[in-house]
Write an enzyme that holds these catalytic residues in place. Structure first.
Site, PDB file in Angstrom:
ATOM      1  N   CYS A 122       0.814  -1.217   0.000  1.00 46.95           N
ATOM      2  CA  CYS A 122       0.000   0.000   0.000  1.00 46.95           C
ATOM      3  C   CYS A 122       0.850   1.270   0.000  1.00 46.95           C
ATOM      4  CB  CYS A 122      -0.927   0.003   1.214  1.00 46.95           C
ATOM      5  SG  CYS A 122      -1.978  -1.447   1.236  1.00 46.95           S
ATOM      6  N   HIS A 267      -4.045   6.808   1.473  1.00 42.77           N
ATOM      7  CA  HIS A 267      -4.321   5.463   0.963  1.00 42.77           C
ATOM      8  C   HIS A 267      -5.733   5.091   1.384  1.00 42.77           C
ATOM      9  CE1 HIS A 267      -4.202   1.283   0.206  1.00 42.77           C
ATOM     10  NE2 HIS A 267      -4.167   0.930   1.469  1.00 42.77           N
ATOM     11  N   ASN A 296     -10.027  -0.857  -1.884  1.00 46.69           N
ATOM     12  CA  ASN A 296      -8.600  -0.670  -1.614  1.00 46.69           C
ATOM     13  C   ASN A 296      -7.795  -1.190  -2.807  1.00 46.69           C
ATOM     14  OD1 ASN A 296      -5.947  -0.936  -0.734  1.00 46.69           O
ATOM     15  ND2 ASN A 296      -6.479  -1.778   1.263  1.00 46.69           N
TER      16      ASN A 296
HETATM   17  O1  UT7 Z   1      -4.406  -1.573   2.894  1.00 44.06           O
HETATM   18  C1  UT7 Z   1      -3.984  -1.761   4.196  1.00 44.06           C
HETATM   19  C2  UT7 Z   1      -4.381  -3.038   4.699  1.00 44.06           C
HETATM   20  N1  UT7 Z   1      -5.710  -3.249   5.145  1.00 44.06           N
HETATM   21  C3  UT7 Z   1      -6.396  -2.478   6.030  1.00 44.06           C
HETATM   22  O2  UT7 Z   1      -6.071  -1.389   6.343  1.00 44.06           O
HETATM   23  C4  UT7 Z   1      -7.614  -3.102   6.632  1.00 44.06           C
HETATM   24  C5  UT7 Z   1      -7.759  -2.758   8.096  1.00 44.06           C
HETATM   25  N2  UT7 Z   1      -8.851  -3.455   8.754  1.00 44.06           N
HETATM   26  C6  UT7 Z   1     -10.143  -3.289   8.442  1.00 44.06           C
HETATM   27  O3  UT7 Z   1     -10.495  -2.531   7.559  1.00 44.06           O
HETATM   28  C7  UT7 Z   1     -11.176  -4.038   9.262  1.00 44.06           C
HETATM   29  O4  UT7 Z   1     -10.536  -4.707  10.329  1.00 44.06           O
HETATM   30  C8  UT7 Z   1     -12.006  -5.067   8.427  1.00 44.06           C
HETATM   31  C9  UT7 Z   1     -12.955  -4.320   7.499  1.00 44.06           C
HETATM   32  C10 UT7 Z   1     -11.112  -5.979   7.627  1.00 44.06           C
HETATM   33  C11 UT7 Z   1     -12.852  -5.933   9.362  1.00 44.06           C
HETATM   34  O5  UT7 Z   1     -13.677  -5.137  10.156  1.00 44.06           O
HETATM   35  P1  UT7 Z   1     -13.763  -5.356  11.742  1.00 44.06           P
HETATM   36  O6  UT7 Z   1     -14.757  -4.417  12.239  1.00 44.06           O
HETATM   37  O7  UT7 Z   1     -12.372  -5.257  12.283  1.00 44.06           O
HETATM   38  O8  UT7 Z   1     -14.337  -6.816  11.840  1.00 44.06           O
HETATM   39  P2  UT7 Z   1     -13.702  -8.136  12.495  1.00 44.06           P
HETATM   40  O9  UT7 Z   1     -12.571  -8.631  11.674  1.00 44.06           O
HETATM   41  O10 UT7 Z   1     -13.486  -7.939  13.950  1.00 44.06           O
HETATM   42  O11 UT7 Z   1     -14.914  -9.124  12.345  1.00 44.06           O
HETATM   43  C12 UT7 Z   1     -16.168  -8.898  13.030  1.00 44.06           C
HETATM   44  C13 UT7 Z   1     -17.139  -9.921  12.525  1.00 44.06           C
HETATM   45  C14 UT7 Z   1     -16.587 -11.332  12.531  1.00 44.06           C
HETATM   46  O12 UT7 Z   1     -17.652 -12.217  12.842  1.00 44.06           O
HETATM   47  P3  UT7 Z   1     -17.817 -12.792  14.342  1.00 44.06           P
HETATM   48  O13 UT7 Z   1     -16.525 -13.522  14.639  1.00 44.06           O
HETATM   49  O14 UT7 Z   1     -18.034 -11.595  15.214  1.00 44.06           O
HETATM   50  O15 UT7 Z   1     -19.001 -13.669  14.223  1.00 44.06           O
HETATM   51  C15 UT7 Z   1     -16.186 -11.561  11.117  1.00 44.06           C
HETATM   52  O16 UT7 Z   1     -16.205 -12.918  10.732  1.00 44.06           O
HETATM   53  O17 UT7 Z   1     -17.461  -9.619  11.158  1.00 44.06           O
HETATM   54  C16 UT7 Z   1     -17.257 -10.790  10.369  1.00 44.06           C
HETATM   55  N3  UT7 Z   1     -16.872 -10.380   9.032  1.00 44.06           N
HETATM   56  C17 UT7 Z   1     -17.783 -10.168   8.069  1.00 44.06           C
HETATM   57  N4  UT7 Z   1     -19.124 -10.259   8.053  1.00 44.06           N
HETATM   58  C18 UT7 Z   1     -19.748  -9.971   6.891  1.00 44.06           C
HETATM   59  C19 UT7 Z   1     -15.638 -10.167   8.547  1.00 44.06           C
HETATM   60  N5  UT7 Z   1     -15.720  -9.810   7.255  1.00 44.06           N
HETATM   61  C20 UT7 Z   1     -17.047  -9.816   6.924  1.00 44.06           C
HETATM   62  C21 UT7 Z   1     -17.757  -9.545   5.749  1.00 44.06           C
HETATM   63  N6  UT7 Z   1     -19.106  -9.630   5.779  1.00 44.06           N
HETATM   64  N7  UT7 Z   1     -17.147  -9.181   4.601  1.00 44.06           N
END
Ligand code: UT7
Length: 339
Positions: A122, A267, A296
């Site tokens: 990135c 970014h 992204n």
């Molecule tokens: O380019 C640089 C690199 N990347 C980034 O900067 C990304 C940084 N991180 C993020 O943007 C966020 O952490 C994410 C968008 C990836 C995830 O969001 P979050 O609020 O941190 O969610 P989480 O990973 O804590 O997951 C919460 C819940 C989980 O379910 P349970 O375990 O609570 O039942 C996940 O399995 O959301 C679930 N989940 C989804 N649900 C529906 C994760 N991805 C999805 C999805 N749709 N696409």
């Protein structure tokens, strides 16, 4: 004494034509438009391919060519006038060699110039910009092309197990022409990295250390090694910390404060990270966002956002603009420019 520095004299971008909405993704995996919009701000992204199905554009190089030609035209620069090509991507058409030298041939650039491959994820575009700026400041080059481009849709895990990455990433990017100037354009670039977090975002495979470069099991299971894995929460936290920090650092090193900035082009990883950036900077500067339309695009995201911000009249001559990134590695940085 005359200062010699590099300025962005032309900019172009390219994305695949095919839009993939959140609703379309919910046909492959257990996700929803509501979750994606609320957690990321993304409404749609552009994909060149979906699995084995070609949706339009065929390659990263093809898109880079479109962006580079637009940037050259915008700068009034002929390809033969380029003194270096810098190509930031983590998704070249082939692993070896990368795309940079081939881009030179397709553009009609001279063969006696270097073509650099940059792979800082990135932050790749900012790493490329620093190389270009250094080449020009040291009087080794007059005109340098810097590209940031990705075609990531082929590598995503479209099953539910891959939903925390598949919904984020898109294809596309942009290119800029850097030109030597006697008045400062790029004022300062600050880059950083911390390899302690290397395992927190990346691919297991392929890799030269693993006995075989690729193994059959790399394609198997719910989380195949060839698709990206990410500790989203940690990256979110670190991105929200590092980007405001590095923005303040470049401003401070140049004797400016937040109020002097007209806009930040960050970014585009997650709208909530951009909101945190705004919060950390006390809402005192506009933060450009186009993540809703593209997701992204890794090394492509800053030049794509910059090109759109310029086209929308949000970046005007004489204004102070800051570009900033955070991503895998970890690597991060900021570039302060007088437009
Ligand atoms: O380019 C640089 C690199 N990347 C980034 O900067 C990304 C940084 N991180 C993020 O943007 C966020 O952490 C994410 C968008 C990836 C995830 O969001 P979050 O609020 O941190 O969610 P989480 O990973 O804590 O997951 C919460 C819940 C989980 O379910 P349970 O375990 O609570 O039942 C996940 O399995 O959301 C679930 N989940 C989804 N649900 C529906 C994760 N991805 C999805 C999805 N749709 N696409």
């Amino acid at each position: 004494m005359t200062t010699r520095s590099a300025a962005i004299s032309g900019i172009g971008y390219a994305t695949p034509r095919h839009k993939v909405t959140n609703a379309m993704l919910s046909e492959f995996m257990d996700t929803s438009d509501q979750w994606i919009q609320e957690r990321t701000g993304i409404k749609e992204r552009r994909w060149a391919r979906c699995g084995f199905e070609a949706l339009g554009e065929t390659s990263n190089l093809e898109m880079a060519l479109v962006a580079a030609r637009a940037a050259l035209q915008n700068a009034g620069t002929a390809p033969q006038e380029l003194d270096a090509i810098i190509y930031a991507t983590i998704t070249p058409d082939r692993e070896l060699p990368g795309n940079a030298a081939r881009l030179g041939v397709e553009l009609g650039a001279r063969a006696d110039i270097p073509a650099y491959e940059v792979r800082n994820h990135c932050s790749g575009f900012l790493y490329g910009l620093q190389i270009g700026n250094a080449l020009i400041s040291a009087a080794r080059c007059e005109r340098v092309l810097v590209v940031g481009m990705e075609l990531q849709s082929t590598g995503l895990n479209l099953c539910t197990a891959g939903r925390n990455t598949a919904v984020l990433f898109g294809d596309g990017g942009g290119a800029v022409v850097l030109q030597a100037r006697s008045t400062p354009g790029i004022l300062r670039i600050k880059l950083a990295s911390d390899g302690r977090y290397a395992e927190k975002l990346g691919l297991e495979a392929p890799g030269f250390k693993r006995g075989y470069y690729l193994k059959t099991e790399d394609f198997c299971g719910e989380q195949p090694g060839v698709s990206p894995r990410m500790e989203g929460k940690l990256i979110f936290k670190m991105a929200s910390l590092r980007m405001p920090q590095v923005v303040r650092t470049v401003l401070g090193e140049c004797g400016f404060s937040i109020e002097d900035l007209s806009i930040i082009i960050p970014h585009q990883a997650n709208q909530r990270i951009l909101d945190m950036l705004s919060h950390e900077l006390e809402g005192r500067v506009e933060i450009f966002s186009n993540i809703a339309s593209y997701g992204n695009t890794t090394a492509g995201s800053i030049p794509l956002a910059l090109a759109e911000a310029v086209a929308q009249g949000k970046v005007k001559p004489g204004q102070l603009v800051c570009l900033t990134s955070f991503g895998a590695g970890f690597s991060w940085g900021a570039a302060l420019c007088r437009w």
